[in-house]
Design a protein around this motif. Structure first.
Motif, PDB file in Angstrom:
ATOM      1  N   SER A 307      21.756  -3.109  16.618  1.00  0.00           N
ATOM      2  CA  SER A 307      22.047  -3.280  15.419  1.00  0.00           C
ATOM      3  C   SER A 307      20.861  -1.996  14.895  1.00  0.00           C
ATOM      4  CB  SER A 307      21.620  -4.687  14.984  1.00  0.00           C
ATOM      5  OG  SER A 307      22.610  -5.524  15.163  1.00  0.00           O
ATOM      6  N   VAL A 311      22.320   1.327  12.664  1.00  0.00           N
ATOM      7  CA  VAL A 311      22.139   1.669  11.244  1.00  0.00           C
ATOM      8  C   VAL A 311      21.338   3.184  11.238  1.00  0.00           C
ATOM      9  CG1 VAL A 311      20.235   1.067   9.481  1.00  0.00           C
ATOM     10  CG2 VAL A 311      21.659  -0.647  10.201  1.00  0.00           C
ATOM     11  N   LYS A 314      23.976   5.763  11.533  1.00  0.00           N
ATOM     12  CA  LYS A 314      24.658   5.637  10.031  1.00  0.00           C
ATOM     13  C   LYS A 314      24.103   6.729   9.085  1.00  0.00           C
ATOM     14  CE  LYS A 314      27.149   2.877   6.698  1.00  0.00           C
ATOM     15  NZ  LYS A 314      27.422   1.667   6.278  1.00  0.00           N
ATOM     16  N   THR A 414      21.626  -8.986   6.119  1.00  0.00           N
ATOM     17  CA  THR A 414      22.815  -8.434   6.599  1.00  0.00           C
ATOM     18  C   THR A 414      22.556  -6.753   7.312  1.00  0.00           C
ATOM     19  OG1 THR A 414      24.038  -7.398   4.805  1.00  0.00           O
ATOM     20  CG2 THR A 414      24.406  -9.662   5.541  1.00  0.00           C
ATOM     21  N   GLU A 416      24.084  -4.333   6.592  1.00  0.00           N
ATOM     22  CA  GLU A 416      24.276  -3.373   5.605  1.00  0.00           C
ATOM     23  C   GLU A 416      23.413  -3.445   4.327  1.00  0.00           C
ATOM     24  OE1 GLU A 416      26.344  -0.651   3.206  1.00  0.00           O
ATOM     25  OE2 GLU A 416      26.819  -1.502   5.197  1.00  0.00           O
ATOM     26  N   GLN A 417      22.423  -4.603   4.351  1.00  0.00           N
ATOM     27  CA  GLN A 417      21.379  -4.473   3.500  1.00  0.00           C
ATOM     28  C   GLN A 417      20.270  -3.934   3.894  1.00  0.00           C
ATOM     29  OE1 GLN A 417      20.198  -8.683   2.413  1.00  0.00           O
ATOM     30  NE2 GLN A 417      21.949  -9.242   1.301  1.00  0.00           N
ATOM     31  N   PHE A 419      20.438  -1.407   5.824  1.00  0.00           N
ATOM     32  CA  PHE A 419      21.018   0.264   5.672  1.00  0.00           C
ATOM     33  C   PHE A 419      20.817   0.708   4.228  1.00  0.00           C
ATOM     34  CE2 PHE A 419      24.192   3.085   4.058  1.00  0.00           C
ATOM     35  CZ  PHE A 419      24.118   4.343   4.857  1.00  0.00           C
ATOM     36  N   LYS A 420      20.972   0.002   3.208  1.00  0.00           N
ATOM     37  CA  LYS A 420      20.772   0.395   2.020  1.00  0.00           C
ATOM     38  C   LYS A 420      19.440   0.429   1.610  1.00  0.00           C
ATOM     39  CE  LYS A 420      25.230  -1.659   0.145  1.00  0.00           C
ATOM     40  NZ  LYS A 420      25.706  -2.583  -0.893  1.00  0.00           N
TER      41      LYS A 420
END
Length: 465
Positions: A307, A311, A314, A414, A416-417, A419-420
């Motif tokens: 994971s 990230v 990305k 998550t 995605e959080q 990553f942001k």
């Protein structure tokens, strides 16, 4: 010697605690097995210690981690059964993740339950560790096909207590970049009795105050709230920092790169990439350098490196600037993702691999901006706490032990959080560099916990701390 310390897996945090107790608590004798082949240590350590621990009428207390099958040892050595028996859980097998359900060996969790029944006091390094173990006993025992024991949680719970893992923080002031000194001064505001990490009034603080007054008079960006260090201040910083990782030759290369405004490329040294901290401090102003992300965990599946690297890849695909240091120990089976990620992230890597020197390790943490955990298993997390002490901004899952240790703003739910958050920090690294950590570190320090451990290791059985 009245205190018998037994560590069946003498590595990592297990080694840190055993060494600390032996050094700081008088009358301790320590017997260990190397931190290899964990499953075999859990299965056979009792038989080994039966033969290697000599009989001694002076023993009053037995302190062991939960890797040891305490029940077997006491059965094999009845003389040790008379001691006050303290069992310390760094982790528990009832809540430990496995790659495939069929891989779970029932015996490991069963052994820990039996050891709790034999112990006089059962200590956990976090409330999460304790509750995840105790509340899983009933469900775990349902794996027994019939004639199951009952009410074991009720028998074990009165023996249990939480005592955080004691971290002995070192003096890292000599490794700190200027912008982290305010953080360090805040963290070291803990009262203590001469511990090396409590260094109020040391020269770096006067330097920080002097630096602060000069920085107020220098040009600053109203957007970031930060300012460029004066050239004289950089000289002061270079004098304060020491570079145990850097030879004179590398230092010269770094100085040469500064004149051409180029980075010194990472040097390959066998399995690891050599980290040159001068690269972070030379050339352009430190505040303008890419975000430095550090991942200081064991290279095993339960830390979910997949994971983490997903990230980072990305971020790289989006051409966002960052550097990364991947630290932590490797054991027999290294997940394949590490070799793949090293190749894919090569241009962003500052260090890759375990740092056996504590100075090198803490220096790397001091130079980093953000520390990441993607763990699927964590009962305390010494590495994260050490990184935060060194001024890193933590980002952790909103699960496991982390909500117990870190304030909510440092948690993500998550990938995605995560990553942001990192995407934002890559664009604005000044956000984390000017941030002062809002949690408390002193409750995890040896200075704060010393008295409780001393009380634990007295001869009165079942003593409340």
């Amino acid at each position: 010697m009245s205190i018998l310390l037994i560590e069946a897996f003498y590595g990592g945090s297990h080694k840190q605690l055993a060494d600390l107790l032996q050094e700081e608590i008088g009358e301790c004798v320590l017997y260990t097995l190397p931190a290899k082949k964990w499953h075999w240590r859990a299965r056979t350590a009792a038989l080994y210690f039966m033969q290697t621990v000599p009989a001694n009428a002076n023993y009053r207390i037995l302190f062991a981690s939960s890797v040891l099958n305490l029940t077997e040892l006491i059965a094999l050595r009845p003389d040790l059964g008379k001691l006050k028996k303290v069992l310390y859980f760094h982790e528990n097998q009832l809540a430990y993740p496995v790659q495939k359900c069929q891989e779970r060996d029932f015996q490991y969790g069963y052994n820990q339950i039996l050891s709790c029944l034999v112990a006089d006091i059962v200590v956990f390094n976090s409330a999460f560790n304790m509750e995840s173990f105790l509340t899983s006993i009933g469900k775990f025992l349902k794996l027994i096909p019939d004639h199951r024991p009952k009410d074991l949680e009720k028998i074990i719970r009165p023996k249990c207590q939480v005592l955080y893992f004691p971290v002995r923080f070192p003096d890292v002031s000599r490794f700190m970049p200027e912008h982290k000194l305010a953080h360090l001064e805040k963290i070291t505001g803990v009262k203590g009795n001469g511990d090396t990490y409590l260094f109020r009034g040391l020269p770096f603080q006067q330097k920080y105050r002097a630096t602060g007054s000069l920085m107020k008079n220098s040009s600053s960006s109203p957007e970031s709230g930060l300012c460029e260090a004066q050239s004289g201040l950089r000289t002061t910083q270079q004098e304060r920092l020491q570079y145990p990782l850097t030879s004179l030759e590398k230092l010269n290369k770094s100085e040469a790169s500064e004149s051409t405004n180029q980075e010194v490329p990472c040097q390959e040294d066998k399995q690891h990439v050599t980290f040159n901290p001068c690269n972070l401090l030379s050339g352009t102003d430190y505040q303008q350098r890419p975000l430095h992300i550090v991942w200081p965990h064991r290279w095993e599946h339960d830390k979910d490196p997949e994971s983490f690297f997903k990230v980072l890849l990305k971020l790289k695909e989006m051409d966002l600037p960052f550097h990364v240091s991947v630290l932590g120990e490797t054991f027999t089976d290294e997940p394949d993702i590490f070799s793949k990620a090293k190749k894919a992230l090569e241009s962003s890597v500052l260090h890759w691999g375990y740092l056996p020197s504590k100075d090198d390790y803490f220096q790397t943490l001091c130079m980093a901006d953000v520390v990441i955990s993607t763990a699927k298993h964590e009962f305390f997390g010494v590495a994260m706490i050490e990184a935060v002490y060194c001024g890193c901004y933590p980002l952790c899952p909103n699960a496991l032990v982390y909500p117990e240790i870190f304030p909510a703003e440092y948690l993500y739910s998550t990938p995605e959080q995560l990553f942001k958050r990192l995407q934002n920090f890559c664009k604005r690294p000044d956000i984390v560099r000017k941030h002062l950590y809002k949690g408390e570190m002193d409750q995890f320090s040896w200075a704060a916990l010393r008295g409780k451990f001393r009380s634990l290791l007295t001869t009165e059985p079942r003593e409340d701390l």
